[in-house]
Every structure is written in structure tokens, then in C-alpha cells.
Design a protein around this motif. Structure first.
Motif, PDB file in Angstrom:
ATOM      1  N   PRO A 174       0.875  -1.141   0.055  1.00 42.38           N
ATOM      2  CA  PRO A 174       0.038   0.112  -0.032  1.00 42.38           C
ATOM      3  C   PRO A 174       0.827   1.361  -0.137  1.00 42.38           C
ATOM      4  O   PRO A 174       0.482   2.262  -0.772  1.00 42.38           O
ATOM      5  CB  PRO A 174      -0.779  -0.122   1.387  1.00 42.38           C
ATOM      6  CG  PRO A 174      -0.688  -1.619   1.643  1.00 42.38           C
ATOM      7  CD  PRO A 174       0.400  -2.216   0.870  1.00 42.38           C
ATOM      8  N   ALA A 226      -5.905   2.416  -1.155  1.00 42.48           N
ATOM      9  CA  ALA A 226      -7.123   3.143  -0.729  1.00 42.48           C
ATOM     10  C   ALA A 226      -7.193   2.860   0.750  1.00 42.48           C
ATOM     11  O   ALA A 226      -6.559   2.141   1.475  1.00 42.48           O
ATOM     12  CB  ALA A 226      -8.451   2.611  -1.339  1.00 42.48           C
ATOM     13  N   LEU A 227      -8.144   3.438   1.395  1.00 40.67           N
ATOM     14  CA  LEU A 227      -8.279   3.351   2.743  1.00 40.67           C
ATOM     15  C   LEU A 227      -9.682   2.546   2.896  1.00 40.67           C
ATOM     16  O   LEU A 227     -10.681   2.953   2.549  1.00 40.67           O
ATOM     17  CB  LEU A 227      -8.420   4.724   3.539  1.00 40.67           C
ATOM     18  CG  LEU A 227      -6.950   5.333   3.243  1.00 40.67           C
ATOM     19  CD1 LEU A 227      -7.321   6.750   3.978  1.00 40.67           C
ATOM     20  CD2 LEU A 227      -6.054   4.830   4.106  1.00 40.67           C
ATOM     21  N   VAL A 228      -9.437   1.530   3.847  1.00 39.69           N
ATOM     22  CA  VAL A 228     -10.818   0.893   3.924  1.00 39.69           C
ATOM     23  C   VAL A 228     -11.047   0.496   5.547  1.00 39.69           C
ATOM     24  O   VAL A 228     -10.269   0.690   6.351  1.00 39.69           O
ATOM     25  CB  VAL A 228     -10.744  -0.622   3.303  1.00 39.69           C
ATOM     26  CG1 VAL A 228     -10.626  -0.433   1.966  1.00 39.69           C
ATOM     27  CG2 VAL A 228      -9.818  -1.410   4.026  1.00 39.69           C
ATOM     28  N   ASP A 229     -12.458   0.255   5.869  1.00 44.49           N
ATOM     29  CA  ASP A 229     -12.710  -0.027   7.258  1.00 44.49           C
ATOM     30  C   ASP A 229     -12.611  -1.459   7.559  1.00 44.49           C
ATOM     31  O   ASP A 229     -12.042  -2.072   6.614  1.00 44.49           O
ATOM     32  CB  ASP A 229     -13.922   0.676   7.796  1.00 44.49           C
ATOM     33  CG  ASP A 229     -15.128  -0.207   7.025  1.00 44.49           C
ATOM     34  OD1 ASP A 229     -14.960  -1.223   6.481  1.00 44.49           O
ATOM     35  OD2 ASP A 229     -16.247   0.381   6.936  1.00 44.49           O
ATOM     36  N   ASP A 230     -13.052  -1.746   8.773  1.00 45.82           N
ATOM     37  CA  ASP A 230     -12.476  -3.160   9.088  1.00 45.82           C
ATOM     38  C   ASP A 230     -13.546  -4.234   8.449  1.00 45.82           C
ATOM     39  O   ASP A 230     -13.375  -5.568   8.576  1.00 45.82           O
ATOM     40  CB  ASP A 230     -12.710  -3.287  10.682  1.00 45.82           C
ATOM     41  CG  ASP A 230     -14.144  -2.871  11.027  1.00 45.82           C
ATOM     42  OD1 ASP A 230     -14.829  -2.384  10.371  1.00 45.82           O
ATOM     43  OD2 ASP A 230     -14.677  -3.285  12.034  1.00 45.82           O
ATOM     44  N   PRO A 261     -12.650   1.018  12.647  1.00 49.20           N
ATOM     45  CA  PRO A 261     -11.043   1.140  12.473  1.00 49.20           C
ATOM     46  C   PRO A 261     -10.709   1.308  10.842  1.00 49.20           C
ATOM     47  O   PRO A 261     -11.335   0.502  10.161  1.00 49.20           O
ATOM     48  CB  PRO A 261     -10.351  -0.334  12.836  1.00 49.20           C
ATOM     49  CG  PRO A 261     -11.552  -0.868  13.202  1.00 49.20           C
ATOM     50  CD  PRO A 261     -12.881  -0.136  13.448  1.00 49.20           C
ATOM     51  N   VAL A 262      -9.744   1.998  10.711  1.00 48.41           N
ATOM     52  CA  VAL A 262      -9.356   2.208   9.434  1.00 48.41           C
ATOM     53  C   VAL A 262      -7.899   1.614   8.813  1.00 48.41           C
ATOM     54  O   VAL A 262      -7.254   1.663   9.644  1.00 48.41           O
ATOM     55  CB  VAL A 262      -9.075   3.796   9.199  1.00 48.41           C
ATOM     56  CG1 VAL A 262      -8.648   4.030   7.498  1.00 48.41           C
ATOM     57  CG2 VAL A 262     -10.591   4.142   9.349  1.00 48.41           C
ATOM     58  N   ARG A 263      -7.856   1.067   7.820  1.00 47.72           N
ATOM     59  CA  ARG A 263      -6.422   0.689   7.315  1.00 47.72           C
ATOM     60  C   ARG A 263      -6.232   0.732   5.979  1.00 47.72           C
ATOM     61  O   ARG A 263      -7.083   1.208   5.169  1.00 47.72           O
ATOM     62  CB  ARG A 263      -6.121  -0.676   7.699  1.00 47.72           C
ATOM     63  CG  ARG A 263      -7.086  -1.761   6.931  1.00 47.72           C
ATOM     64  CD  ARG A 263      -7.316  -3.121   7.588  1.00 47.72           C
ATOM     65  NE  ARG A 263      -8.362  -3.939   6.995  1.00 47.72           N
ATOM     66  CZ  ARG A 263      -7.839  -4.552   5.894  1.00 47.72           C
ATOM     67  NH1 ARG A 263      -6.755  -4.873   5.235  1.00 47.72           N
ATOM     68  NH2 ARG A 263      -8.949  -5.356   5.285  1.00 47.72           N
ATOM     69  N   ALA A 264      -5.108   1.038   5.442  1.00 44.07           N
ATOM     70  CA  ALA A 264      -4.526   1.137   4.180  1.00 44.07           C
ATOM     71  C   ALA A 264      -4.565  -0.183   3.468  1.00 44.07           C
ATOM     72  O   ALA A 264      -4.063  -1.262   4.088  1.00 44.07           O
ATOM     73  CB  ALA A 264      -3.136   1.814   3.980  1.00 44.07           C
ATOM     74  N   ALA A 265      -5.315  -0.227   2.136  1.00 45.80           N
ATOM     75  CA  ALA A 265      -5.131  -1.577   1.469  1.00 45.80           C
ATOM     76  C   ALA A 265      -5.113  -1.453   0.017  1.00 45.80           C
ATOM     77  O   ALA A 265      -5.233  -0.187  -0.524  1.00 45.80           O
ATOM     78  CB  ALA A 265      -6.550  -2.397   2.048  1.00 45.80           C
TER      79      ALA A 265
END
Lengths: 167, 167
Positions: A93, A128-132, B124-128
Motif C-alpha cells: 500500500p 485506498a483506505l478501508v474500514d474493518d 478502524p481504518v487501514r490502508a489496503a
DNA sequence: CAGTATCCCATATGATACTG
DNA sequence: CAGTATCATATGGGATACTG
């Protein structure tokens, strides 16, 4: 790249940069993801000095981002190659994010010289940014704040909230 | 950080790094996303020299990543603050990617000192990596290859495919 | 091929003083 | 507060020669 020691303890961004923030390191990883595996091939593509390349490969290997693997082709002596580990893959990423930003903001047509596609369905890929739940998150719907874990109920006088993302 | 000129033209990763790859730049952006806006506040958090901070802010502003905005509180003289632009927000996958990697690989418990949550639903947010439909993509389902655009049907002798991501 | 060892230099940075 | 100017230093990196 060594930020101040304090940051290394308290900020994962600084800590990660201390590992992969040197001038050539990310470009080595770029090449890794394009299939480069051998010392001389890196050298040719990067046009850096062998000493620097050697040092960076060592750092990356010690950090568990690359694996140094010996192999021997029939009738040849032993050779070595560097392969990405899972930890390397988890940097995608970042690397793809850098590429995508440059494509959008630093080229005339908004398109770069490298394509990213899924192997299976040949769809374009982006960071990109995604949630859980894997749902896309709008960048300005994000709040970055100091985590509150166990014993941190101390020092309450300091402001711990953060205004966060707003263009 | 200046890679070789050749790379600047042919690689968006190198080009982007030439802009934000300096030692303190990403940490400035980190602070920006935590709501820092004023010179002295950056200075205090980064513990770098004012000259360096000044230079980096200038670079970021000229690159369109920050905006320098004057404001005047009632009865005060004019002050300035630095705000993120859309181009800054588009760097979030990179910055959050760095943080997330450090959280996972450089801390004892796999959790960092900063939380990322959506404002709206506190997820919660993460990069993916996602495809063009917003679906998550597995990292080793990705192929990085030289884009084939218009006049590039030349030089066909060189191998243009890439083995790509495999741990 | 796959590196290591030296030498030298450019420059990024730290420290600090100064200004509107 | 919001920077700019100056100086000394450290270090990353280029070039190149050398080795198993």
C-alpha cells in the motif's frame, strides 16, 4: 534515516521510515515487486554504488523484509537471490500509494508508465483506505488520535484530541 | 532526495520520493493530519531546526500539498498556518500504510500509539489495495508491468513482463 | 557473479543567533 | 510568532578498485 529516538518509540511512521526511509530503499522494493532478484540486476536498474546496495539489502534482510536465498543452477556454482517476504508484501500500500500519487500529480496525463492489474481478472488496482469490513472510507472521514490503552489515563491535562483531516 | 534524473521521468515512485522523501517531510505530513498547523507547533513536535522546517514547508507548499493561509485573530497581528490540500489527503494511503506496517512489525503487541477511526461510525481504518470496483485485492494477485501505451510497440526484444509479487 | 573496502565529496542537518 | 541567516558537522552516497 534516523529521526529522534523519542519518535522511534512513540510513532510507527517514524520507526518505519528509520528502516526504509533511506534514499534507495523504496526503489529496491519497487524493483523487487517487478521481479528483480539478483544483486547485479538491482545495480543496473538503480545505478547506485554497490556499497550502498549491499548495505540496503542487508538492512532489508535483517528487518525481515527480504530473504536471501541461495540456489544453484545445474553445473553452476551457488548464487544468491533476494525475495520479498510477507512483510515486504505488506508494504505494497505504501509503494503503490507513492506511485499512484505521482501518476496523478506529477505526470502530464495523470497516468504513469507502470500498470497495476489483478492477475485473476485483470482489473486496475489502487491503494485506498478501508474500514474493518473492507468498505472504502472517505479520507476526510478519518480521525487520527492517540490511542488510549491501559495505564494511559494519566497525564490528562494535555489535550489528546486531534482536529484531523480537513482540506 | 534526488534519484537519478532518468528515474524521475520513468518512475512515479521515484518522482514522488524526490518531493516527499526527505527526512522530515513525511513527519510534517503526519503532524498535519493530527491537526498541527503552525510553524512553532511543528518545530516543537519535530525537534528539527527551523531552517529545515522552513525549507520543507516551502517544498510542500510549492508542490501543492500544503496551503499557506494567513489569518488574523481579533486584535492580533496576522499569523499564518499550513493546511492540507486534496493532494495531501491523497497521500494518506502512504502515510497510514507506513504507520500500519510499523504497528504490525515494529511493536511488541502489534499495536501502535495512534488509533485510526472513521468519524461517522468509529470503525478502524487501514490502508489496503482495492480494484476499480472497490473490492479488496490480495497482494499476490497483483501484477506490476510496464504500461503499453501508444508508440511503445518498439524495442520488442526486451522482456517486458514481470514475475511480480511472490513471497 | 556477488559482493566488500576505500577514499572523497556534496549536502542535509544541528545549533544558534538574529529579525520583523 | 514566524521565520531567515550562518556556521560546523555528520553522513549518505559516488567512484573505483579489489576479492572469492
Amino acid at each position: 534515516m534516523q529521526p529522534r529516538p523519542d519518535d522511534l518509540l512513540h510513532c510507527s511512521i517514524a520507526a518505519t521510515l528509520s528502516l526504509i526511509g533511506e534514499k534507495w530503499t523504496i526503489l529496491i522494493l519497487r524493483d523487487i515487486f517487478q521481479g528483480i532478484r539478483r544483486f547485479d540486476d538491482f545495480l543496473e536498474r538503480l545505478q547506485c554504488s554497490p556499497a550502498v546496495l549491499s548495505a540496503r539489502l542487508k538492512t532489508l534482510t535483517e528487518a525481515g523484509i527480504l530473504r536471501r536465498v541461495g540456489y544453484r543452477e545445474p553445473g553452476e556454482r551457488e548464487r544468491f537471490e533476494y525475495r520479498p517476504t510477507r512483510a515486504a508484501v505488506e508494504l505494497l500500500p505504501v509503494i503503490i500509494g507513492l506511485m499512484q500519487w505521482g501518476d496523478r500529480h506529477l505526470t502530464a496525463d495523470g497516468k504513469g508508465p507502470v500498470d497495476l492489474l489483478t492477475r485473476s481478472e485483470r482489473r486496475p488496482v489502487r491503494a485506498a483506505l478501508v474500514d474493518d469490513q473492507g468498505q472504502l472510507v472517505q479520507p476526510n472521514d478519518i480521525e487520527m488520535s492517540r490511542a488510549r490503552r491501559q495505564a494511559e489515563a494519566v497525564a490528562e491535562s494535555e489535550s489528546t484530541t486531534a482536529p484531523a483531516t480537513r482540506a
